[in-house]
Motif scaffolding. Structure first.
Motif, short mmCIF file in Angstrom:
data_model
loop_
_atom_site.label_atom_id
_atom_site.label_comp_id
_atom_site.label_asym_id
_atom_site.label_seq_id
_atom_site.Cartn_x
_atom_site.Cartn_y
_atom_site.Cartn_z
N SER A 166 -10.74 37.72 31.05
CA SER A 166 -9.72 38.43 30.28
C SER A 166 -8.86 37.42 29.51
CB SER A 166 -8.84 39.26 31.21
OG SER A 166 -8.25 38.46 32.21
N GLY A 167 -9.07 36.15 29.77
CA GLY A 167 -8.36 35.08 29.10
C GLY A 167 -8.81 33.75 29.70
N ALA A 168 -8.40 32.67 29.05
CA ALA A 168 -8.80 31.35 29.53
C ALA A 168 -7.63 30.38 29.41
CB ALA A 168 -10.00 30.83 28.74
N SER A 169 -7.27 29.75 30.52
CA SER A 169 -6.25 28.72 30.52
C SER A 169 -6.85 27.41 30.03
CB SER A 169 -5.70 28.51 31.94
OG SER A 169 -5.20 29.72 32.47
N TYR A 170 -6.02 26.55 29.44
CA TYR A 170 -6.53 25.26 28.96
C TYR A 170 -5.41 24.24 28.87
CZ TYR A 170 -4.70 26.86 24.38
OH TYR A 170 -3.90 27.34 23.36
N ASN A 171 -5.78 22.98 28.91
CA ASN A 171 -4.82 21.92 28.67
C ASN A 171 -4.60 21.81 27.16
OD1 ASN A 171 -4.45 20.97 31.41
ND2 ASN A 171 -6.56 20.20 31.31
N PRO A 172 -3.35 21.76 26.69
CA PRO A 172 -3.06 21.94 25.26
C PRO A 172 -3.33 20.75 24.35
CG PRO A 172 -1.04 21.57 26.48
CD PRO A 172 -2.13 21.69 27.51
N GLY A 173 -3.76 19.61 24.87
CA GLY A 173 -3.99 18.46 24.00
C GLY A 173 -5.38 18.44 23.40
#
Length: 220
Positions: free
Chosen positions: A89-96
Motif C-alpha cells: 500500500s506504500g513503500a518507505s525509503y531513505n530520502p537521499g
C-alpha cells in the motif's frame, strides 16, 4: 509486468501468446506478446532502485503507461507465511541518493501505488483464493546492511516486508504520471528466524501471481 530476474522474465514469457524477445542487452530481457488479446510486455528491471529507475524511464519512453512489479520480499511479521503475497500500500525509503537526485532536495514524495491498479490486484488475488496481506514495505538500498535490530526498527514503523525496488517505482510513477503497483511473493521471513522458501514453491507462487497480474492487465 516487470521482474528483477531475467530467468523469471524468460519463465513467465511462456504465459504469453506468441512471445517475442525484443531486448537482451546487458541481460535485461524483455518479452512482448499477448494475453487474452491484450498486448503485454514482461521486462527485467534488475536489482535495486537505480536499476529499476533506468528500466522504468526507458520503458516509459517506449510508450509504457502501466507497470506492475512482480518480485519477492522478506516478511517482517511472523504470521506472514512463505509463499503468500504482500501487496504494498506504500513503500518507505531513505530520502537521499537516487531520490535526492530526482528532487534536488530532501522533499519527500509519497511512494504509493496507483489505487485503482492495486485494488484490482487485491480483487483478482482474492478471487483466486490466494493468501495476501496489504501493507507498507521498506525498500532497502543495501541487501547485506541488515543488523540485529533491522526487523524491530522497520516493523515498528509499520512495515510488513522488505524488498528493494517498490519505493523507486512508486516514486517515479508519481513524478512521471504513470500507474504502478506491485505483488510480492514472501520468499523468506526475517521475523521468524530467516527461513527461506523452496525453489519449487517460489516458482509456483510466482507463476500464480503472474497469471493474476496478466488477467488484471487484460481487463484494463
Amino acid at each position: 509486468m516487470i521482474v528483477g530476474d531475467p530467468g523469471r522474465a524468460e519463465l513467465l514469457s511462456n504465459l504469453l501468446d506468441s512471445p517475442k524477445l525484443v531486448n537482451k542487452n546487458r541481460g535485461f530481457l524483455v518479452y512482448t506478446g499477448e494475453f487474452k488479446s491484450s498486448k503485454v510486455s514482461i521486462a527485467t528491471h534488475g536489482i535495486g532502485g537505480p536499476s529499476i529507475a533506468i528500466v522504468f524511464e526507458e520503458l516509459l519512453m517506449l510508450g509504457g503507461k502501466t507497470f506492475v512489479r512482480l518480485g519477492t520480499a522478506g516478511a517482517l511479521r511472523p504470521e506472514i507465511k512463505l509463499g503468500e503475497y504482500i501487496i504494498p500500500s506504500g513503500a518507505s525509503y531513505n530520502p537521499g541518493g537516487l531520490f535526492f537526485q530526482y528532487t534536488g532536495d530532501l522533499t519527500s514524495v509519497s511512494a504509493v501505488p496507483d489505487y485503482d491498479l492495486a485494488s484490482a490486484l487485491v480483487n483478482e488475488l482474492g478471487r483466486e483464493g490466494y493468501k495476501y496481506t496489504v501493507g507498507n514495505v521498506f525498500s532497502s538500498d543495501a541487501f547485506y546492511a541488515e543488523d540485529e535490530n533491522f526487523v524491530k526498527r522497520w516493523s515498528s514503523r509499520g512495515n510488513i516486508g522488505v524488498e528493494m525496488e517498490c519505493a523507486t517505482l512508486f516514486f517515479l510513477s508519481k513524478l512521471r504520471g504513470a500507474k504502478s503497483a506491485a505483488v510480492l511473493v514472501v520468499s523468506d521471513n526475517l521475523a521468524s528466524g530467516g527461513e527461506w522458501i523452496s525453489r519449487e514453491d517460489l516458482e509456483k507462487s510466482v507463476i500464480n501471481a503472474a497469471k493474476s497480474i496478466l488477467t488484471v492487465f487484460s481487463k484494463l
